[in-house]
Design a protein around this motif. Structure first.
Motif, PDB file in Angstrom:
ATOM      1  N   TYR A 143     -47.137   7.490 -26.527  1.00 26.49           N
ATOM      2  CA  TYR A 143     -48.464   6.921 -26.719  1.00 26.49           C
ATOM      3  C   TYR A 143     -48.620   5.642 -25.890  1.00 26.49           C
ATOM      4  CZ  TYR A 143     -49.244  10.137 -30.573  1.00 26.49           C
ATOM      5  OH  TYR A 143     -49.415  11.277 -31.318  1.00 26.49           O
ATOM      6  N   GLU A 147     -52.464   2.341 -28.441  1.00 21.17           N
ATOM      7  CA  GLU A 147     -52.382   3.345 -29.498  1.00 21.17           C
ATOM      8  C   GLU A 147     -51.223   3.086 -30.448  1.00 21.17           C
ATOM      9  OE1 GLU A 147     -54.078   7.336 -27.307  1.00 21.17           O
ATOM     10  OE2 GLU A 147     -52.067   6.644 -26.730  1.00 21.17           O
ATOM     11  N   GLN A 155     -49.716   4.441 -33.945  1.00 20.10           N
ATOM     12  CA  GLN A 155     -48.575   5.260 -33.541  1.00 20.10           C
ATOM     13  C   GLN A 155     -47.354   4.381 -33.269  1.00 20.10           C
ATOM     14  OE1 GLN A 155     -48.923   8.453 -33.754  1.00 20.10           O
ATOM     15  NE2 GLN A 155     -51.157   8.422 -34.005  1.00 20.10           N
ATOM     16  N   GLY A 173     -49.141  12.377 -27.699  1.00 18.45           N
ATOM     17  CA  GLY A 173     -49.244  11.288 -26.740  1.00 18.45           C
ATOM     18  C   GLY A 173     -49.183  11.807 -25.306  1.00 18.45           C
TER      19      GLY A 173
END
Length: 270
Positions: A143, A147, A155, A173
């Motif tokens: 990711y 994110e 995440q 991701g």
């Protein structure tokens, strides 16, 4: 000949491998990526400098895509048109050929035919490299910074080697390696074409392409959409993809510099 071959592989394989080891040790095994992104991130507003700047997004991400996109499209058009001229026969189409020569179309088509392999190389190199980048994106499932929980996301941050899966997708991701950076690095295909023709400005072209890829990648770091190492890994992976494709199309002798001629007095002695 062995000396030339060893030098070729030392420069084109050895140095990129050393860079890969350096990137792995300095970035992936440490927290340098996080340290660099922390310098850019504002914890009060929970944003990166240009994260929501639409003009910056257009100037550095959307509009620059035109360069690699148009290069690929022109190469594809050139490859297709390279098959047109051989279909015209002097004994069957004399008037049409004369007309095309008058309009200077014949010369252009002849040029495309002569360089068919180069156009096909660029097309295949772009396609193979793009496929390779998508493979690693989906099979590492990493990711982007914004994110992750480090920068306001949800995440967990992981390294690519912790999440890599050879045969199956590793997760949702899609941040490793840097996609935008790789689009700039794909212009390395032009460098290998320049090597084939011993173009004296080939190294300058290489420098400009590497700079373009770094700029593409770094601007995404400023937006929080990539860590810095993603750009380095993108360049390394694209280089090897382009190199292998060039070797398949042209062969090593066509890509390495011609041996310097011996001085005249040494030639006489030999």
């Amino acid at each position: 000949m062995n000396t030339q071959r060893n030098r070729f592989y030392s420069m084109n394989v050895g140095i990129p491998l050393l860079l890969a080891v350096f990137t792995f040790v300095v970035f992936d095994l440490n927290e340098l990526d996080i340290a660099l992104s922390n310098l850019l991130y504002d914890p009060l507003t929970q944003t990166f400098p240009f994260q929501h700047d639409r003009l910056f997004e257009n100037l550095t991400h959307r509009w620059p895509r035109i360069i690699p996109d148009w290069t690929g499209e022109l190469a594809m058009a050139g490859a297709l048109l390279s098959f047109v001229w051989p279909r015209f026969k002097a004994d069957k189409h004399p008037r049409l050929i004369a007309r095309m020569e008058k309009l200077r179309i014949a010369g252009a088509l002849e040029f495309l035919t002569r360089h068919r392999r180069d156009f096909l190389f660029v097309v295949f190199a772009f396609a193979i490299t793009t496929g390779m980048v998508h493979y690693f994106k989906s099979h590492t499932g990493i990711y982007c910074p914004v994110e992750t929980t480090l920068y306001g996301g949800f995440q967990e941050k992981k390294e690519w080697f912790e999440n890599f899966n050879l045969l199956h997708e590793a997760g949702k991701g899609r941040c490793w390696p840097g996609g935008h950076a790789s689009s700039g690095f794909t212009l390395l295909a032009l460098y290998f074409v320049a090597l084939r023709y011993r173009w004296r400005h080939a190294r300058k072209l290489l420098g400009w392409v590497l700079l373009l890829g770094m700029v593409y990648g770094t601007t995404r770091v400023l937006q929080g959409w990539h860590f810095m190492s993603h750009t380095f890994w993108s360049g390394i992976l694209v280089w090897f993809s382009m190199l292998l494709t060039a070797l398949a199309f042209y062969g090593r002798p066509a890509l390495q510099p011609s041996p310097a001629p011996l001085p005249q007095h040494l030639e006489l002695q030999s």
